[in-house]
Design a protein around this motif. Sequence first.
Motif, PDB file in Angstrom:
ATOM      1  N   GLU A 161       0.789  -0.635  -4.957  1.00 21.74           N
ATOM      2  CA  GLU A 161       1.731  -1.090  -5.973  1.00 21.74           C
ATOM      3  C   GLU A 161       1.266  -2.484  -6.387  1.00 21.74           C
ATOM      4  O   GLU A 161       1.085  -3.359  -5.539  1.00 21.74           O
ATOM      5  CB  GLU A 161       3.151  -1.143  -5.425  1.00 21.74           C
ATOM      6  N   VAL A 162       1.063  -2.676  -7.691  1.00 22.43           N
ATOM      7  CA  VAL A 162       0.474  -3.910  -8.214  1.00 22.43           C
ATOM      8  C   VAL A 162       1.439  -4.593  -9.181  1.00 22.43           C
ATOM      9  O   VAL A 162       2.017  -3.945 -10.046  1.00 22.43           O
ATOM     10  CB  VAL A 162      -0.855  -3.597  -8.953  1.00 22.43           C
ATOM     11  N   ALA A 163       1.584  -5.910  -9.018  1.00 20.79           N
ATOM     12  CA  ALA A 163       2.343  -6.729  -9.965  1.00 20.79           C
ATOM     13  C   ALA A 163       1.331  -7.421 -10.869  1.00 20.79           C
ATOM     14  O   ALA A 163       0.284  -7.900 -10.411  1.00 20.79           O
ATOM     15  CB  ALA A 163       3.185  -7.761  -9.224  1.00 20.79           C
ATOM     16  N   TRP A 164       1.633  -7.473 -12.160  1.00 17.80           N
ATOM     17  CA  TRP A 164       0.702  -8.005 -13.155  1.00 17.80           C
ATOM     18  C   TRP A 164       1.191  -9.321 -13.733  1.00 17.80           C
ATOM     19  O   TRP A 164       2.392  -9.527 -13.886  1.00 17.80           O
ATOM     20  CB  TRP A 164       0.513  -6.993 -14.290  1.00 17.80           C
ATOM     21  N   VAL A 165       0.269 -10.188 -14.086  1.00 17.54           N
ATOM     22  CA  VAL A 165       0.606 -11.453 -14.731  1.00 17.54           C
ATOM     23  C   VAL A 165       1.180 -11.147 -16.113  1.00 17.54           C
ATOM     24  O   VAL A 165       0.588 -10.402 -16.884  1.00 17.54           O
ATOM     25  CB  VAL A 165      -0.652 -12.354 -14.858  1.00 17.54           C
ATOM     26  N   GLY A 166       2.355 -11.720 -16.407  1.00 18.55           N
ATOM     27  CA  GLY A 166       2.974 -11.530 -17.713  1.00 18.55           C
ATOM     28  C   GLY A 166       3.814 -10.277 -17.843  1.00 18.55           C
ATOM     29  O   GLY A 166       4.372 -10.016 -18.900  1.00 18.55           O
ATOM     30  N   TYR A 167       3.918  -9.463 -16.788  1.00 20.16           N
ATOM     31  CA  TYR A 167       4.698  -8.228 -16.829  1.00 20.16           C
ATOM     32  C   TYR A 167       5.681  -8.219 -15.657  1.00 20.16           C
ATOM     33  O   TYR A 167       5.634  -7.356 -14.789  1.00 20.16           O
ATOM     34  CB  TYR A 167       3.791  -6.994 -16.767  1.00 20.16           C
TER      35      TYR A 167
ATOM     36  N   ALA B  70       0.857  -1.182   0.000  1.00 28.33           N
ATOM     37  CA  ALA B  70       0.000   0.000   0.000  1.00 28.33           C
ATOM     38  C   ALA B  70       0.895   1.234   0.000  1.00 28.33           C
ATOM     39  O   ALA B  70       1.944   1.248   0.646  1.00 28.33           O
ATOM     40  CB  ALA B  70      -0.901  -0.001   1.222  1.00 28.33           C
ATOM     41  N   VAL B  71       0.490   2.255  -0.742  1.00 32.12           N
ATOM     42  CA  VAL B  71       1.246   3.505  -0.811  1.00 32.12           C
ATOM     43  C   VAL B  71       0.266   4.672  -0.843  1.00 32.12           C
ATOM     44  O   VAL B  71      -0.928   4.479  -1.062  1.00 32.12           O
ATOM     45  CB  VAL B  71       2.158   3.561  -2.068  1.00 32.12           C
ATOM     46  N   THR B  72       0.785   5.870  -0.617  1.00 28.00           N
ATOM     47  CA  THR B  72      -0.024   7.072  -0.803  1.00 28.00           C
ATOM     48  C   THR B  72       0.599   7.877  -1.935  1.00 28.00           C
ATOM     49  O   THR B  72       1.820   7.957  -2.057  1.00 28.00           O
ATOM     50  CB  THR B  72      -0.103   7.923   0.473  1.00 28.00           C
TER      51      THR B  72
ATOM     52  N   ILE C 122       1.564   1.653 -10.014  1.00 21.51           N
ATOM     53  CA  ILE C 122       0.830   2.210  -8.880  1.00 21.51           C
ATOM     54  C   ILE C 122      -0.596   2.478  -9.360  1.00 21.51           C
ATOM     55  O   ILE C 122      -0.810   3.212 -10.315  1.00 21.51           O
ATOM     56  CB  ILE C 122       1.488   3.523  -8.383  1.00 21.51           C
ATOM     57  N   GLU C 123      -1.561   1.842  -8.695  1.00 26.55           N
ATOM     58  CA  GLU C 123      -2.975   1.968  -9.077  1.00 26.55           C
ATOM     59  C   GLU C 123      -3.773   2.531  -7.909  1.00 26.55           C
ATOM     60  O   GLU C 123      -3.488   2.229  -6.745  1.00 26.55           O
ATOM     61  CB  GLU C 123      -3.547   0.602  -9.474  1.00 26.55           C
TER      62      GLU C 123
ATOM     63  N   ASN D 266     -10.031   2.526  -8.034  1.00 26.60           N
ATOM     64  CA  ASN D 266     -10.137   1.696  -9.240  1.00 26.60           C
ATOM     65  C   ASN D 266     -10.005   0.213  -8.922  1.00 26.60           C
ATOM     66  O   ASN D 266     -10.727  -0.619  -9.484  1.00 26.60           O
ATOM     67  CB  ASN D 266      -9.072   2.093 -10.265  1.00 26.60           C
ATOM     68  N   LEU D 267      -9.085  -0.118  -8.039  1.00 29.76           N
ATOM     69  CA  LEU D 267      -8.896  -1.524  -7.694  1.00 29.76           C
ATOM     70  C   LEU D 267     -10.089  -2.086  -6.936  1.00 29.76           C
ATOM     71  O   LEU D 267     -10.464  -3.238  -7.127  1.00 29.76           O
ATOM     72  CB  LEU D 267      -7.614  -1.703  -6.887  1.00 29.76           C
TER      73      LEU D 267
END
Length: 94
Positions: free
Chosen positions: A40-46, A30-32, A52-53, A57-58
């Motif tokens: 901070e999000v890690a994506w499948v395939g990336y 989690a961040v501000t 940072i989302e 939205n999430l």
Amino acid sequence: MEEDILKIAYPIMNQTNQPEFYRISKIVKAVTKDNLPHYEVAWVGYRGKNTIESRENLLADAPKMINAFDKKHGIEFKTDKNKKLYIYTPPPSK
């Protein structure tokens, strides 16, 4: 001649008309940002390309994942007396 016109009149469906979907691999932390809650999000395939989302939205797209992450890590977003947002995590239990 009419047959050729009818064939062209229908929408052509191909790969470019299909929406792209991205899958979350994991929530890193989690961040501000700009005094708003984000993750901070890690994506499948990336691999290695975290983004940072916004929490808003999430929560709309993956509410169970966000709520589970917050609960597991005890994360709460709070504001101090100067209205600055911070991430509260409870101290570890001994």
